[in-house]
Design an enzyme around this catalytic site. Structure first.
Site, short mmCIF file in Angstrom:
data_model
loop_
_atom_site.label_atom_id
_atom_site.label_comp_id
_atom_site.label_asym_id
_atom_site.label_seq_id
_atom_site.Cartn_x
_atom_site.Cartn_y
_atom_site.Cartn_z
N ARG A 467 66.14 -2.54 19.16
CA ARG A 467 66.72 -3.72 19.78
C ARG A 467 68.24 -3.57 19.94
O ARG A 467 68.81 -2.55 19.54
CB ARG A 467 66.40 -4.96 18.95
CG ARG A 467 67.10 -4.99 17.60
CD ARG A 467 66.76 -6.28 16.84
NE ARG A 467 67.38 -6.31 15.54
CZ ARG A 467 66.74 -6.67 14.43
NH1 ARG A 467 65.45 -7.00 14.48
NH2 ARG A 467 67.37 -6.70 13.28
N ASP A 468 68.87 -4.57 20.48
CA ASP A 468 70.32 -4.48 20.70
C ASP A 468 71.06 -4.71 19.39
O ASP A 468 71.75 -5.70 19.22
CB ASP A 468 70.76 -5.48 21.78
CG ASP A 468 70.44 -6.93 21.40
OD1 ASP A 468 69.81 -7.13 20.33
OD2 ASP A 468 70.80 -7.84 22.15
N GLU A 469 70.86 -3.78 18.47
CA GLU A 469 71.55 -3.86 17.18
C GLU A 469 71.92 -2.45 16.74
O GLU A 469 73.03 -2.02 16.95
CB GLU A 469 70.66 -4.57 16.14
CG GLU A 469 71.41 -4.82 14.85
CD GLU A 469 71.03 -6.12 14.18
OE1 GLU A 469 70.10 -6.80 14.62
OE2 GLU A 469 71.70 -6.45 13.17
N ASP A 476 71.31 -2.43 3.86
CA ASP A 476 70.09 -1.66 4.04
C ASP A 476 70.32 -0.21 3.58
O ASP A 476 69.47 0.39 2.93
CB ASP A 476 69.67 -1.65 5.52
CG ASP A 476 69.58 -3.05 6.12
OD1 ASP A 476 70.58 -3.80 6.03
OD2 ASP A 476 68.53 -3.40 6.69
N GLU A 736 60.36 -4.48 9.54
CA GLU A 736 61.54 -5.19 9.07
C GLU A 736 61.18 -6.31 8.10
O GLU A 736 61.87 -6.52 7.11
CB GLU A 736 62.30 -5.78 10.27
CG GLU A 736 63.49 -6.63 9.89
CD GLU A 736 64.32 -7.08 11.08
OE1 GLU A 736 63.79 -7.06 12.22
OE2 GLU A 736 65.50 -7.42 10.89
N HIS A 757 62.28 -0.48 10.34
CA HIS A 757 63.42 -0.87 9.51
C HIS A 757 63.17 -0.30 8.12
O HIS A 757 62.20 -0.68 7.47
CB HIS A 757 63.41 -2.40 9.41
CG HIS A 757 64.62 -3.11 9.90
ND1 HIS A 757 64.90 -3.26 11.23
CD2 HIS A 757 65.62 -3.75 9.22
CE1 HIS A 757 66.02 -3.98 11.36
NE2 HIS A 757 66.48 -4.28 10.15
C1 RAM Z 1 70.00 -7.87 10.41
C2 RAM Z 1 69.87 -6.41 10.26
C3 RAM Z 1 69.92 -5.86 8.88
C4 RAM Z 1 70.42 -6.83 7.86
C5 RAM Z 1 71.34 -7.86 8.43
C6 RAM Z 1 71.83 -8.86 7.42
O1 RAM Z 1 70.56 -8.15 11.65
O2 RAM Z 1 68.75 -5.98 10.94
O3 RAM Z 1 68.72 -5.31 8.46
O4 RAM Z 1 71.10 -6.08 6.90
O5 RAM Z 1 70.75 -8.55 9.46
#
Ligand code: RAM
Length: 909
Positions: A467-469, A476, A736, A757
């Site tokens: 995704r856009d991240e 993590d 995730e 994730h």
């Molecule tokens: C989400 C991420 C990540 C987490 C943060 C707080 O956007 O995917 O896994 O560490 O939030």
């Protein structure tokens, strides 16, 4: 006499690295011998700038002499100063305890990069951005030059703001992708070094480079484009050394030529658009007519750091063939690669000129069989190829990557896709771990953890790859770091990431929640200093120290870590950590761990790790003061959050697990707290409620407290929520969230629902350390002193685990059959191991068929030493070699709950 030979020579973090810029590189090796009980008593290292002189021992830049030492990991080079752009060769020999020398090792080598700024003769060239959202064309750059005499060696050093692919006389240089990878470009950029001697020829030559956006100006997360700048540029220099001893340097400068080409856009999140009709055939070869190409833009110098990349580069590591294909109602083809993975596909195809193929990538399918893309948010993950119509064509994108298992291929009727191949990329770390058990679900879970690491170790440890991240979330990363080091040799990768963390540190001393930190784009008050995230700045160096004995990483970042601790104390003078915004035990299920308890636990933990690390690098005063700080925070924690009966505020699995793991409780409270923890697990029908933090600590503390059967029940649970629930429902990577998809509700929370994730896969650490039982001895960093302490449980009939540490491969295989526990153990040379065996009162233990003690020697004098009984185990100490222990299992159980553990209930760090 068994033969002895040093092998696996490493310089700094890599085997035969090119272009390193550490002035005193550290040298490491393993030793191979079948002899039992091998301990190195001395070593001698020879380093030479000339391979022949090293072979006949006629000239050195360093002869260590015979050094009486058992050190074989990270020995500092200590010879004459090393020179820029020189290549060095080395070998090592060792002596055993009896003073017998080994053979010389094979020759290892490394080359130095450009050690000072003045060694860079090249100029930055590139292009100023013409802003068209989402469609920036990749630039093609070229330069012809002549070679008039025989070449002895030739080296390219190159760096870029953007991602660069270099070629010489039509051949790709190196196998790296997205070089020079992601750093905080305001502060630092990497360069890469390649040996191109074999690609040059006498006469005309041409060097070319393609420049894509990469992390520099492409989309990152939800922040849009051009986060670091718009001006894509690179600096390249080719250092040629001729046979006659003269030298010449070909550099990037305004005399190069530039053009656009077939890559109409190429962006990590969005994908690539490639028009093969616009290719310039032979553009990177000598005869090419570039008169229509323009001059590139020349830029001034970069004022930040230009450093050699210390981590292994991103490469294509594996290929995957489709396991199924079908035609969708839309007419598009759906290809299933059978594995959620990261990279892209390569296609072979035919079709008419101008026809288009569109590839859309996704991790999972909707109930109707179409690809599920809701969880990608704004990322498009789409590649488009426009055919040139010249027979069979081959295409794969250059400057993008996708997280996917499925590819939807939409093409016009004339297009025939002949072949489609999945290309798997990640930083090229050496695999070091393995695990097979009698349970297929557990084996798949273990594989899913590995695949999720492969998918997310892309320059930085990303949270997710689709995704856009795709950001380097520090929480993590620290949670998974220990698992990661078992799976792969991640020393260089995390050392690089620590630079990202240090570069991101705020002036206040606060570490950040993501690294690299997107300065000026993240709101400066958010994504900073969060408990469990920012603490990665302390936890990661400590993890690298205990796994790899990397003391230099501690030294390099000591001041940064001390500044972080000072920040925490300043913000929380009462020592209860209440200062920042927290995510807490992110993604827990119906169990909220109070933020202040969660944060204070991490505060104490960091103080303790700082005390240990200070000790490790000889800073005794600081060790004492961090030790005292730990005690004070611990006392405050108990006052504030722990009741007399051992209940901890919030009464969550995570709260208990953190307190036990981090040694926050007095001895008498530990047992009570563990009992409350197990009661909660039982009340929830043997289900987990933790988020991404508790998950690391939970199973280890259960085992340490003697509740090992509870740990196995959680591992083997396959109803929702559990690891095997995802496995049972087809997961090939770690999800995730526990509830990302359920039988009852289908997909949930599309805004935050990655299927790749790694954080919840942090149970991998427990699998190696407890199920397999391969661990370091708690008092010794690295695996110089090993502990083999498997938690055997009859829910499995066997576990076979291996891990290649810095000294060689450790193996621990156990099985239980007809009440007989059988343990096969391999201990690598130059280490010793404490081996814990189920203790059955009065029952003999056999090693290789012989009862011990007595008779367990192999003729070399090395023996198995009986260390006595610890808890419910009998412990033996042994040196290197292969061992096989057998004893009775059942009668070894303790009366109070069937534990075969030693019941010491230790805190873990
Ligand atoms: C989400 C991420 C990540 C987490 C943060 C707080 O956007 O995917 O896994 O560490 O939030």
């Amino acid at each position: 006499m068994h033969s002895i030979i040093p092998t696996h020579l490493k310089t700094e973090y890599l085997v035969n690295p090119l272009g390193i810029d550490s002035p005193r590189p550290r040298l490491s090796w393993m030793t191979e011998t079948k002899a039992r009980g091998f301990l190195q008593s001395a070593y001698r290292i020879l380093v030479s700038a000339d391979k022949r002189q090293l072979l006949d021992e006629s000239g050195f830049v360093w002869d260590s002499g015979k050094v009486n030492s058992d050190q074989s990991v990270f020995v500092n080079y200590d010879g004459t100063p090393l020179l820029s752009n020189e290549r060095y060769y080395w070998k090592v020999r060792v002596w055993d305890a009896g003073g017998n020398p080994s053979e010389w090792s094979d020759i290892g080598e490394w080359s130095m990069g450009l050690l000072s700024r003045s060694d860079w003769k090249a100029n930055w060239i590139g292009e100023v951005f013409a802003p068209v959202e989402g469609s920036r064309e990749a630039g093609f750059f070229r330069k012809s030059f002549a070679i008039g005499r025989p070449v002895r060696s030739a080296t390219i050093h190159a760096t870029a703001f953007g991602a660069i692919e270099i070629s010489l006389n039509g051949s790709r240089v190196g196998e790296d992708y997205f070089a020079p990878e992601w750093t905080d470009y305001h502060t630092r950029v990497h360069y890469r070094t390649y040996d191109v001697t074999a690609l040059l020829r006498e006469g005309s030559n041409a060097v070319g480079s393609i420049l894509g956006e990469g992390w520099y100006s492409g989309h990152i997360a939800w922040y849009g484009k051009n986060l670091y700048g718009e001006a894509l540029r690179f600096m390249l220099q080719l250092n040629i050394r001729y046979e006659d001893g003269t030298e010449e340097t070909i550099v990037s400068d305004a005399s190069w030529k530039e053009s656009k080409g077939p890559i109409l856009c190429s962006d990590f999140l969005m994908g690539e658009r490639y028009d093969a009709r616009l290719e310039h055939g032979g553009w990177n070869e000598a005869g090419f007519d570039d008169s229509a190409w323009r001059s590139p833009h020349a830029f001034g110098d970069f004022k930040g750091w230009i450093h050699a990349q210390i981590s292994p580069p991103i490469r294509v590591m594996e290929e995957k063939e489709p396991i199924a294909k079908q035609t969708l109602a839309s007419g598009a083809q759906l290809v299933d690669l059978g594995q959620n993975m990261v990279g892209w596909v390569r296609i072979r195809l035919t079709g008419e000129r101008g026809s288009t193929v569109t590839l859309r990538y996704a991790e999972v399918l909707n109930p109707d069989g179409s690809i599920y893309t809701d969880n990608l948010r704004t990322a498009k993950q789409t590649d488009t190829y426009i055919l040139k119509g010249e027979g069979e064509e081959r295409y794969e994108p250059k400057f993008t990557f996708h997280g996917f298992r499925y590819v939807e291929i939409a093409a016009s009727a004339d297009v025939n896709v002949i072949e489609i191949t999945g290309r798997v990329i990640h930083n090229a770390m050496k695999p070091t771990g393995g695990l097979v058990t009698s349970d297929a679900g557990v084996n798949r879970l273990f594989g899913n953890i590995l695949w999720t690491q492969r998918a997310n170790f892309i320059s930085v440890p990303t949270d997710c790859p689709q995704r856009d991240e795709r950001m380097g979330w520090t929480g993590d990363a620290q949670i998974f770091s220990r698992t990661a080091t078992y799976n792969m040799d991640a020393a260089g990768f995390f050392a690089k990431y620590m630079t990202d963390i240090a570069d991101a540190q705020r002036k206040t001393g606060a570490f950040t929640d993501t690294a690299p930190f997107l300065k000026g784009f993240s709101d400066w008050s958010t994504f900073v200093a969060s408990a469990g995230w920012a603490d990665a700045g302390v936890i990661i160096p400590w993890t690298m120290y205990v796994v790899y004995e990397d003391r230099k990483l501690i030294e390099d970042h000591y001041d940064a870590m001390a500044a972080w601790m000072a920040y925490l104390v300043k913000m929380n003078p009462g020592l209860l950590r209440t200062d920042t915004q927290y995510y807490g035990d992110w993604l827990s299920l119906n169990a909220n761990t109070p933020m202040d308890a969660f944060a204070t636990a991490y505060f104490a933990y960091c103080a303790k790790l700082m005390a240990d690390m200070s000790e490790a690098v000889g800073r005794t005063e600081q060790a004492a003061s961090y030790g005292a700080l730990f005690e004070r925070i611990r006392a405050r924690y108990n006052e504030a959050f722990v009741a007399e009966d051992g209940r901890i505020a919030g009464e969550t699995q995570t709260g208990y697990a953190m307190a036990l793991f981090m040694d926050l409780l007095p001895e008498e409270t530990r047992r009570q707290a563990a009992a409350h923890l197990v009661a909660d697990i039982e009340r929830r029908g043997w289900h987990i409620t933790t988020g991404i933090h508790g998950i690391k600590y939970l199973l280890p503390v259960l085992c340490e407290a003697g509740y090992e059967d509870a740990a196995y029940r959680l591992l083997l649970q396959d109803t929702y929520p559990s690891w095997l629930y995802s496995v049972r429902n087809g997961a090939t990577t770690i999800w995730e969230r526990w509830d990302g998809w359920t039988e009852e509700k289908g997909f949930q929370n599309p805004g935050m629902n990655s299927f790749n994730h790694y954080a919840l896969g942090a149970v991998g650490e427990w699998m190696y350390r407890y199920m397999g039982g391969i661990d370091r001895h708690p008092d010794t960093p690295g695996f110089k002193h090993i502990q083999i302490r498997p938690i055997m449980n009859e829910r499995l009939s066997f576990v076979d685990c291996r891990y290649e540490c810095s000294y060689g491969t450790i193996r621990s295989r156990w099985s239980i059959e007809d009440d007989i526990a059988d343990m096969q153990v391999t201990i690598p040379p130059n280490t010793i191991a404490d081996i814990y065996i189920p203790y059955a009162d009065g029952e003999p233990v056999y090693e290789s068929g012989q009862p011990i003690p007595g008779g367990a020697t192999d003729g070399t004098g090395a023996s198995v030493i009986d260390l006595g009984i610890i808890g419910n185990r009998r412990v033996f100490q042994a040196g290197s070699g292969e061992y096989r222990f057998r004893t009775r299992f059942k009668s070894s159980k303790s009366p109070n709950g069937g534990s075969a553990n030693d019941g010491t209930n230790r805190a873990q760090r």
